[in-house]
Design a protein around this motif. Sequence first.
Motif, PDB file in Angstrom:
ATOM      1  N   LEU A 116       0.821  -1.214   0.000  1.00  0.00           N
ATOM      2  CA  LEU A 116       0.000   0.000   0.000  1.00  0.00           C
ATOM      3  C   LEU A 116       0.850   1.257   0.000  1.00  0.00           C
ATOM      4  O   LEU A 116       0.612   2.162  -0.792  1.00  0.00           O
ATOM      5  N   VAL A 117       1.828   1.316   0.889  1.00  0.00           N
ATOM      6  CA  VAL A 117       2.666   2.510   1.019  1.00  0.00           C
ATOM      7  C   VAL A 117       4.106   2.063   1.198  1.00  0.00           C
ATOM      8  O   VAL A 117       4.386   1.134   1.951  1.00  0.00           O
ATOM      9  N   GLY A 118       5.025   2.725   0.520  1.00  0.00           N
ATOM     10  CA  GLY A 118       6.449   2.448   0.666  1.00  0.00           C
ATOM     11  C   GLY A 118       7.256   3.452  -0.124  1.00  0.00           C
ATOM     12  O   GLY A 118       7.403   3.308  -1.325  1.00  0.00           O
ATOM     13  N   TRP A 119       7.744   4.478   0.530  1.00  0.00           N
ATOM     14  CA  TRP A 119       8.528   5.497  -0.155  1.00  0.00           C
ATOM     15  C   TRP A 119       9.538   6.101   0.817  1.00  0.00           C
ATOM     16  O   TRP A 119       9.411   5.970   2.030  1.00  0.00           O
ATOM     17  N   LYS A 120      10.572   6.747   0.251  1.00  0.00           N
ATOM     18  CA  LYS A 120      11.602   7.406   1.044  1.00  0.00           C
ATOM     19  C   LYS A 120      12.035   8.654   0.278  1.00  0.00           C
ATOM     20  O   LYS A 120      12.272   8.594  -0.941  1.00  0.00           O
ATOM     21  N   VAL A 121      12.148   9.740   0.975  1.00  0.00           N
ATOM     22  CA  VAL A 121      12.528  11.015   0.363  1.00  0.00           C
ATOM     23  C   VAL A 121      13.850  10.846  -0.403  1.00  0.00           C
ATOM     24  O   VAL A 121      14.807  10.274   0.099  1.00  0.00           O
ATOM     25  N   GLY A 122      13.870  11.344  -1.631  1.00  0.00           N
ATOM     26  CA  GLY A 122      15.076  11.323  -2.460  1.00  0.00           C
ATOM     27  C   GLY A 122      15.307  10.026  -3.219  1.00  0.00           C
ATOM     28  O   GLY A 122      16.306   9.899  -3.906  1.00  0.00           O
ATOM     29  N   GLU A 123      14.394   9.048  -3.095  1.00  0.00           N
ATOM     30  CA  GLU A 123      14.576   7.774  -3.784  1.00  0.00           C
ATOM     31  C   GLU A 123      13.393   7.485  -4.713  1.00  0.00           C
ATOM     32  O   GLU A 123      12.265   7.872  -4.435  1.00  0.00           O
ATOM     33  N   ILE A 124      13.703   6.801  -5.809  1.00  0.00           N
ATOM     34  CA  ILE A 124      12.670   6.354  -6.733  1.00  0.00           C
ATOM     35  C   ILE A 124      11.861   5.262  -6.036  1.00  0.00           C
ATOM     36  O   ILE A 124      12.425   4.349  -5.436  1.00  0.00           O
ATOM     37  N   VAL A 125      10.550   5.337  -6.119  1.00  0.00           N
ATOM     38  CA  VAL A 125       9.689   4.355  -5.460  1.00  0.00           C
ATOM     39  C   VAL A 125       9.575   3.103  -6.337  1.00  0.00           C
ATOM     40  O   VAL A 125       9.234   3.178  -7.510  1.00  0.00           O
ATOM     41  N   GLU A 126       9.896   1.965  -5.733  1.00  0.00           N
ATOM     42  CA  GLU A 126       9.767   0.672  -6.387  1.00  0.00           C
ATOM     43  C   GLU A 126       8.859  -0.209  -5.543  1.00  0.00           C
ATOM     44  O   GLU A 126       8.762  -0.031  -4.335  1.00  0.00           O
ATOM     45  N   GLU A 127       8.192  -1.159  -6.200  1.00  0.00           N
ATOM     46  CA  GLU A 127       7.313  -2.094  -5.504  1.00  0.00           C
ATOM     47  C   GLU A 127       7.691  -3.517  -5.880  1.00  0.00           C
ATOM     48  O   GLU A 127       8.211  -3.771  -6.960  1.00  0.00           O
ATOM     49  N   GLU A 128       7.390  -4.438  -4.971  1.00  0.00           N
ATOM     50  CA  GLU A 128       7.572  -5.862  -5.249  1.00  0.00           C
ATOM     51  C   GLU A 128       6.249  -6.564  -4.979  1.00  0.00           C
ATOM     52  O   GLU A 128       5.616  -6.337  -3.957  1.00  0.00           O
ATOM     53  N   TRP A 129       5.851  -7.402  -5.922  1.00  0.00           N
ATOM     54  CA  TRP A 129       4.591  -8.131  -5.836  1.00  0.00           C
ATOM     55  C   TRP A 129       4.880  -9.632  -5.896  1.00  0.00           C
ATOM     56  O   TRP A 129       4.931 -10.218  -6.984  1.00  0.00           O
ATOM     57  N   PRO A 130       5.077 -10.299  -4.746  1.00  0.00           N
ATOM     58  CA  PRO A 130       5.268 -11.753  -4.766  1.00  0.00           C
ATOM     59  C   PRO A 130       3.956 -12.446  -5.129  1.00  0.00           C
ATOM     60  O   PRO A 130       2.868 -11.937  -4.833  1.00  0.00           O
ATOM     61  N   PHE A 131       4.050 -13.597  -5.788  1.00  0.00           N
ATOM     62  CA  PHE A 131       2.852 -14.302  -6.215  1.00  0.00           C
ATOM     63  C   PHE A 131       3.066 -15.810  -6.243  1.00  0.00           C
ATOM     64  O   PHE A 131       4.197 -16.289  -6.177  1.00  0.00           O
ATOM     65  N   THR A 132       1.960 -16.523  -6.330  1.00  0.00           N
ATOM     66  CA  THR A 132       1.977 -17.949  -6.605  1.00  0.00           C
ATOM     67  C   THR A 132       1.235 -18.153  -7.927  1.00  0.00           C
ATOM     68  O   THR A 132       0.473 -17.289  -8.351  1.00  0.00           O
ATOM     69  N   PHE A 133       1.490 -19.277  -8.565  1.00  0.00           N
ATOM     70  CA  PHE A 133       0.777 -19.589  -9.797  1.00  0.00           C
ATOM     71  C   PHE A 133       0.577 -21.095  -9.887  1.00  0.00           C
ATOM     72  O   PHE A 133       1.258 -21.873  -9.219  1.00  0.00           O
ATOM     73  N   LYS A 134      -0.391 -21.476 -10.692  1.00  0.00           N
ATOM     74  CA  LYS A 134      -0.688 -22.896 -10.890  1.00  0.00           C
ATOM     75  C   LYS A 134      -0.746 -23.153 -12.383  1.00  0.00           C
ATOM     76  O   LYS A 134      -1.735 -22.837 -13.038  1.00  0.00           O
ATOM     77  N   GLY A 135       0.358 -23.650 -12.912  1.00  0.00           N
ATOM     78  CA  GLY A 135       0.448 -23.977 -14.323  1.00  0.00           C
ATOM     79  C   GLY A 135       1.196 -22.927 -15.120  1.00  0.00           C
ATOM     80  O   GLY A 135       1.210 -21.753 -14.762  1.00  0.00           O
ATOM     81  N   TYR A 136       1.851 -23.386 -16.149  1.00  0.00           N
ATOM     82  CA  TYR A 136       2.552 -22.478 -17.065  1.00  0.00           C
ATOM     83  C   TYR A 136       2.571 -23.099 -18.449  1.00  0.00           C
ATOM     84  O   TYR A 136       2.317 -24.286 -18.625  1.00  0.00           O
ATOM     85  N   GLU A 137       2.870 -22.262 -19.433  1.00  0.00           N
ATOM     86  CA  GLU A 137       2.943 -22.713 -20.817  1.00  0.00           C
ATOM     87  C   GLU A 137       4.085 -21.983 -21.507  1.00  0.00           C
ATOM     88  O   GLU A 137       4.159 -20.755 -21.462  1.00  0.00           O
ATOM     89  N   LEU A 138       4.980 -22.733 -22.109  1.00  0.00           N
ATOM     90  CA  LEU A 138       6.061 -22.156 -22.913  1.00  0.00           C
ATOM     91  C   LEU A 138       5.481 -21.832 -24.273  1.00  0.00           C
ATOM     92  O   LEU A 138       5.244 -22.714 -25.093  1.00  0.00           O
ATOM     93  N   LEU A 139       5.185 -20.551 -24.506  1.00  0.00           N
ATOM     94  CA  LEU A 139       4.545 -20.130 -25.757  1.00  0.00           C
ATOM     95  C   LEU A 139       5.537 -20.083 -26.909  1.00  0.00           C
ATOM     96  O   LEU A 139       5.225 -20.506 -28.014  1.00  0.00           O
ATOM     97  N   ASP A 140       6.704 -19.498 -26.665  1.00  0.00           N
ATOM     98  CA  ASP A 140       7.748 -19.375 -27.686  1.00  0.00           C
ATOM     99  C   ASP A 140       9.085 -19.792 -27.086  1.00  0.00           C
ATOM    100  O   ASP A 140       9.626 -19.066 -26.245  1.00  0.00           O
ATOM    101  N   PRO A 141       9.627 -20.950 -27.481  1.00  0.00           N
ATOM    102  CA  PRO A 141      10.944 -21.342 -26.980  1.00  0.00           C
ATOM    103  C   PRO A 141      12.071 -20.711 -27.820  1.00  0.00           C
ATOM    104  O   PRO A 141      11.854 -20.370 -28.979  1.00  0.00           O
ATOM    105  N   ILE A 142      13.210 -20.559 -27.205  1.00  0.00           N
ATOM    106  CA  ILE A 142      14.396 -20.105 -27.941  1.00  0.00           C
ATOM    107  C   ILE A 142      15.173 -21.341 -28.353  1.00  0.00           C
ATOM    108  O   ILE A 142      15.508 -22.186 -27.518  1.00  0.00           O
ATOM    109  N   VAL A 143      15.440 -21.467 -29.637  1.00  0.00           N
ATOM    110  CA  VAL A 143      16.204 -22.599 -30.141  1.00  0.00           C
ATOM    111  C   VAL A 143      17.324 -22.079 -31.026  1.00  0.00           C
ATOM    112  O   VAL A 143      17.165 -21.106 -31.758  1.00  0.00           O
ATOM    113  N   GLU A 144      18.472 -22.741 -30.912  1.00  0.00           N
ATOM    114  CA  GLU A 144      19.629 -22.335 -31.721  1.00  0.00           C
ATOM    115  C   GLU A 144      19.343 -22.674 -33.173  1.00  0.00           C
ATOM    116  O   GLU A 144      18.905 -23.758 -33.510  1.00  0.00           O
ATOM    117  N   SER A 145      19.571 -21.678 -34.024  1.00  0.00           N
ATOM    118  CA  SER A 145      19.302 -21.921 -35.454  1.00  0.00           C
ATOM    119  C   SER A 145      20.560 -22.136 -36.235  1.00  0.00           C
ATOM    120  O   SER A 145      21.623 -21.928 -35.825  1.00  0.00           O
TER     121      SER A 145
END
Length: 145
Positions: A116-145
């Motif tokens: 919700l809130v996280g800042w410090k005078v003189g610094e760029i504000v950054e946020e971190e959003w940890p998450f969980t997920f269930k399932g993934y799909e490799l849409l485009d693989p990198i292959v040596e050509s």
Amino acid sequence: MALDETRAISGTFGEVWREGNQMTQASEMQAKVKVHKADIKVSGDRWIGKKVVALEGTGSLKGFKVTSEMLQMHDPVAKNEKGYVKTELISKLDDPEAYGCERIRLKNVIFDEIPLVGWKVGEIVEEEWPFTFKGYELLDPIVES
């Protein structure tokens, strides 16, 4: 065959997409699947075998605070309507010197914390959003050509 150093992929060209929109404020992303195993002890064998019993997807998204988009996405949580927001994230890594573009879709993403809130005078504000997920799909693989 020797490694062509120019083909090593730079994170500079990483992108994150949510709901079809690029999250231009993203500066870092990581995701991994942890393999949970149970020990299997067999009579007459000193070796302990392993059986995969579960998979667990975790990750985090970091970025610069530019808008309240992520906070607004979680507004139903604040109103206690659903308790969580489920979405999908697509990571895209597209270094122009690489052998190609890699895209991975993370499915059923649920964020673990709502900063919700996280800042410090003189610094760029950054946020971190940890998450969980269930399932993934490799849409485009990198292959040596």
